[in-house]
Design a protein around this motif. Sequence first.
Motif, PDB file in Angstrom:
ATOM      1  N   GLY A 142      -0.922   9.283   5.213  1.00  0.00           N
ATOM      2  CA  GLY A 142      -0.619   9.362   3.798  1.00  0.00           C
ATOM      3  C   GLY A 142      -1.018   8.170   2.952  1.00  0.00           C
ATOM      4  O   GLY A 142      -0.618   8.083   1.783  1.00  0.00           O
ATOM      5  N   PHE A 143      -1.828   7.252   3.491  1.00  0.00           N
ATOM      6  CA  PHE A 143      -2.240   6.087   2.701  1.00  0.00           C
ATOM      7  C   PHE A 143      -3.552   6.315   1.964  1.00  0.00           C
ATOM      8  O   PHE A 143      -3.780   5.741   0.898  1.00  0.00           O
ATOM      9  CB  PHE A 143      -2.349   4.853   3.608  1.00  0.00           C
ATOM     10  N   LEU A 144      -4.423   7.135   2.519  1.00  0.00           N
ATOM     11  CA  LEU A 144      -5.686   7.486   1.870  1.00  0.00           C
ATOM     12  C   LEU A 144      -5.646   8.983   1.568  1.00  0.00           C
ATOM     13  O   LEU A 144      -5.753   9.814   2.472  1.00  0.00           O
ATOM     14  CB  LEU A 144      -6.866   7.138   2.779  1.00  0.00           C
ATOM     15  N   VAL A 145      -5.462   9.292   0.312  1.00  0.00           N
ATOM     16  CA  VAL A 145      -5.343  10.688  -0.113  1.00  0.00           C
ATOM     17  C   VAL A 145      -6.391  10.950  -1.188  1.00  0.00           C
ATOM     18  O   VAL A 145      -6.477  10.200  -2.176  1.00  0.00           O
ATOM     19  CB  VAL A 145      -3.932  10.979  -0.662  1.00  0.00           C
ATOM     20  N   LYS A 146      -7.179  11.988  -0.983  1.00  0.00           N
ATOM     21  CA  LYS A 146      -8.276  12.307  -1.903  1.00  0.00           C
ATOM     22  C   LYS A 146      -9.180  11.096  -2.112  1.00  0.00           C
ATOM     23  O   LYS A 146      -9.619  10.798  -3.224  1.00  0.00           O
ATOM     24  CB  LYS A 146      -7.734  12.809  -3.239  1.00  0.00           C
ATOM     25  N   ASP A 147      -9.398  10.388  -0.985  1.00  0.00           N
ATOM     26  CA  ASP A 147     -10.273   9.207  -0.948  1.00  0.00           C
ATOM     27  C   ASP A 147      -9.814   8.108  -1.910  1.00  0.00           C
ATOM     28  O   ASP A 147     -10.626   7.364  -2.462  1.00  0.00           O
ATOM     29  CB  ASP A 147     -11.719   9.601  -1.253  1.00  0.00           C
ATOM     30  N   THR A 148      -8.496   8.052  -2.091  1.00  0.00           N
ATOM     31  CA  THR A 148      -7.922   7.060  -3.005  1.00  0.00           C
ATOM     32  C   THR A 148      -6.772   6.328  -2.306  1.00  0.00           C
ATOM     33  O   THR A 148      -5.941   6.965  -1.636  1.00  0.00           O
ATOM     34  CB  THR A 148      -7.387   7.740  -4.277  1.00  0.00           C
ATOM     35  N   ILE A 149      -6.746   5.020  -2.452  1.00  0.00           N
ATOM     36  CA  ILE A 149      -5.583   4.256  -2.005  1.00  0.00           C
ATOM     37  C   ILE A 149      -4.946   3.602  -3.232  1.00  0.00           C
ATOM     38  O   ILE A 149      -5.605   3.375  -4.250  1.00  0.00           O
ATOM     39  CB  ILE A 149      -5.936   3.174  -0.953  1.00  0.00           C
ATOM     40  N   ILE A 150      -3.660   3.343  -3.116  1.00  0.00           N
ATOM     41  CA  ILE A 150      -2.911   2.729  -4.219  1.00  0.00           C
ATOM     42  C   ILE A 150      -2.332   1.410  -3.730  1.00  0.00           C
ATOM     43  O   ILE A 150      -1.530   1.379  -2.785  1.00  0.00           O
ATOM     44  CB  ILE A 150      -1.791   3.652  -4.719  1.00  0.00           C
ATOM     45  N   VAL A 151      -2.765   0.350  -4.360  1.00  0.00           N
ATOM     46  CA  VAL A 151      -2.293  -0.999  -4.023  1.00  0.00           C
ATOM     47  C   VAL A 151      -1.408  -1.493  -5.162  1.00  0.00           C
ATOM     48  O   VAL A 151      -1.762  -1.350  -6.339  1.00  0.00           O
ATOM     49  CB  VAL A 151      -3.480  -1.972  -3.820  1.00  0.00           C
ATOM     50  N   GLU A 152      -0.283  -2.055  -4.820  1.00  0.00           N
ATOM     51  CA  GLU A 152       0.627  -2.600  -5.824  1.00  0.00           C
ATOM     52  C   GLU A 152       0.930  -4.053  -5.495  1.00  0.00           C
ATOM     53  O   GLU A 152       1.009  -4.441  -4.321  1.00  0.00           O
ATOM     54  CB  GLU A 152       1.933  -1.807  -5.886  1.00  0.00           C
ATOM     55  N   VAL A 153       1.101  -4.842  -6.527  1.00  0.00           N
ATOM     56  CA  VAL A 153       1.527  -6.219  -6.357  1.00  0.00           C
ATOM     57  C   VAL A 153       2.686  -6.477  -7.315  1.00  0.00           C
ATOM     58  O   VAL A 153       2.670  -6.018  -8.464  1.00  0.00           O
ATOM     59  CB  VAL A 153       0.377  -7.219  -6.614  1.00  0.00           C
ATOM     60  N   GLU A 154       3.686  -7.173  -6.827  1.00  0.00           N
ATOM     61  CA  GLU A 154       4.821  -7.596  -7.651  1.00  0.00           C
ATOM     62  C   GLU A 154       4.955  -9.112  -7.535  1.00  0.00           C
ATOM     63  O   GLU A 154       5.201  -9.630  -6.451  1.00  0.00           O
ATOM     64  CB  GLU A 154       6.107  -6.923  -7.190  1.00  0.00           C
ATOM     65  N   MET A 155       4.755  -9.799  -8.645  1.00  0.00           N
ATOM     66  CA  MET A 155       4.836 -11.258  -8.655  1.00  0.00           C
ATOM     67  C   MET A 155       6.304 -11.657  -8.762  1.00  0.00           C
ATOM     68  O   MET A 155       6.950 -11.461  -9.796  1.00  0.00           O
ATOM     69  CB  MET A 155       4.038 -11.821  -9.829  1.00  0.00           C
ATOM     70  N   ILE A 196       0.880  -1.171   0.000  1.00  0.00           N
ATOM     71  CA  ILE A 196       0.000   0.000   0.000  1.00  0.00           C
ATOM     72  C   ILE A 196       0.913   1.214   0.000  1.00  0.00           C
ATOM     73  O   ILE A 196       1.707   1.410   0.927  1.00  0.00           O
ATOM     74  CB  ILE A 196      -0.940   0.010   1.218  1.00  0.00           C
ATOM     75  N   ARG A 197       0.803   1.990  -1.037  1.00  0.00           N
ATOM     76  CA  ARG A 197       1.719   3.129  -1.203  1.00  0.00           C
ATOM     77  C   ARG A 197       1.367   4.258  -0.245  1.00  0.00           C
ATOM     78  O   ARG A 197       0.196   4.598  -0.027  1.00  0.00           O
ATOM     79  CB  ARG A 197       1.694   3.651  -2.629  1.00  0.00           C
ATOM     80  N   ASN A 198       2.415   4.827   0.333  1.00  0.00           N
ATOM     81  CA  ASN A 198       2.272   6.054   1.102  1.00  0.00           C
ATOM     82  C   ASN A 198       2.408   7.214   0.121  1.00  0.00           C
ATOM     83  O   ASN A 198       3.454   7.370  -0.522  1.00  0.00           O
ATOM     84  CB  ASN A 198       3.344   6.138   2.184  1.00  0.00           C
ATOM     85  N   GLN A 199       1.343   7.997  -0.006  1.00  0.00           N
ATOM     86  CA  GLN A 199       1.307   9.035  -1.023  1.00  0.00           C
ATOM     87  C   GLN A 199       1.904  10.360  -0.562  1.00  0.00           C
ATOM     88  O   GLN A 199       1.968  11.333  -1.334  1.00  0.00           O
ATOM     89  CB  GLN A 199      -0.140   9.243  -1.487  1.00  0.00           C
ATOM     90  N   LEU A 200       2.403  10.376   0.698  1.00  0.00           N
ATOM     91  CA  LEU A 200       3.058  11.582   1.209  1.00  0.00           C
ATOM     92  C   LEU A 200       4.566  11.417   1.320  1.00  0.00           C
ATOM     93  O   LEU A 200       5.310  12.385   1.188  1.00  0.00           O
ATOM     94  CB  LEU A 200       2.473  11.956   2.584  1.00  0.00           C
ATOM     95  N   ASN A 201       5.000  10.193   1.561  1.00  0.00           N
ATOM     96  CA  ASN A 201       6.429   9.935   1.697  1.00  0.00           C
ATOM     97  C   ASN A 201       6.705   8.507   1.246  1.00  0.00           C
ATOM     98  O   ASN A 201       5.842   7.846   0.678  1.00  0.00           O
ATOM     99  CB  ASN A 201       6.907  10.169   3.140  1.00  0.00           C
ATOM    100  N   GLY A 202       7.889   8.016   1.479  1.00  0.00           N
ATOM    101  CA  GLY A 202       8.264   6.682   1.022  1.00  0.00           C
ATOM    102  C   GLY A 202       8.035   5.584   2.034  1.00  0.00           C
ATOM    103  O   GLY A 202       8.537   4.463   1.845  1.00  0.00           O
TER     104      GLY A 202
END
Length: 247
Positions: A223-236, A187-193
């Motif tokens: 910083g995980f929910l920004v503008k009511d949006t979360i970003i989920v990433e998966v790397e296989m 789960i991406r932190n949209q404010l920092n790393g």
Amino acid sequence: MNSLEEKFNHLVTGITRTRRVEAASSYSLKLVGLSEIKAGSNVRSYESDVFTASGYQWRLILYPLGNDNDAQFIELSTLKDQKNGYAVKDTCTFGVDIAILKPAEKLETVTFLHNPPNNKFTWKIFHFSNLSDQEFVLSDQFLAGQRYWKIRVDPKREREGVYILFPKPICQTVLSPAVYVMFKLKIRNQLNGNHIERTVVTGRGHGVPKLITQKDLYDKSKGFLVKDTIIVEVEMLCMSQTQVISK
């Protein structure tokens, strides 16, 4: 052993002796007058009548004085000594059990692919707060390796955390071969790393329960929910690829 012939030769030369009381199941040959077979005689070998076993025709060939070209089954002196019980009243019986092993009808090949092509997928979930009563939501399908996958997220607010489940392969059934996967969920932190991520190895199971708590997710300062949006990433990272063919 590199070939069936080498394995067969190994079995022939590596004789295993066992004691049994059951008669031979395929063919028996009784030899009467064993003592009459002596060195210098013309009886170098004896071929039995043809018999059928396992759909093929065979002969049982005896070398009562031995055969220098093949492995010895039993020493002649041991065979003739009556106290050993093989020859009684100058008579002995030889038998053979024949069983044909059929080759496997199917071949299953499993290959583990590390860092398969197209192994990263990013999913932006918009209007996440509107999904708080839903049991789960599914991503669009994405291609990784030779399979299409979807990610499942359970956003229900009454739970302690947000569940991000095992990326399931499309068209996978209970009867299909298991697919083993090592993947990294983030789960991406949209404010920092300071992203939240976890690496998982699984087969027919779930992924990461409670990857992030509801409290941390809805805390805007995190910083995980920004503008009511979360970003989920998966790397296989690694996955199994199974092929079953009929021979």
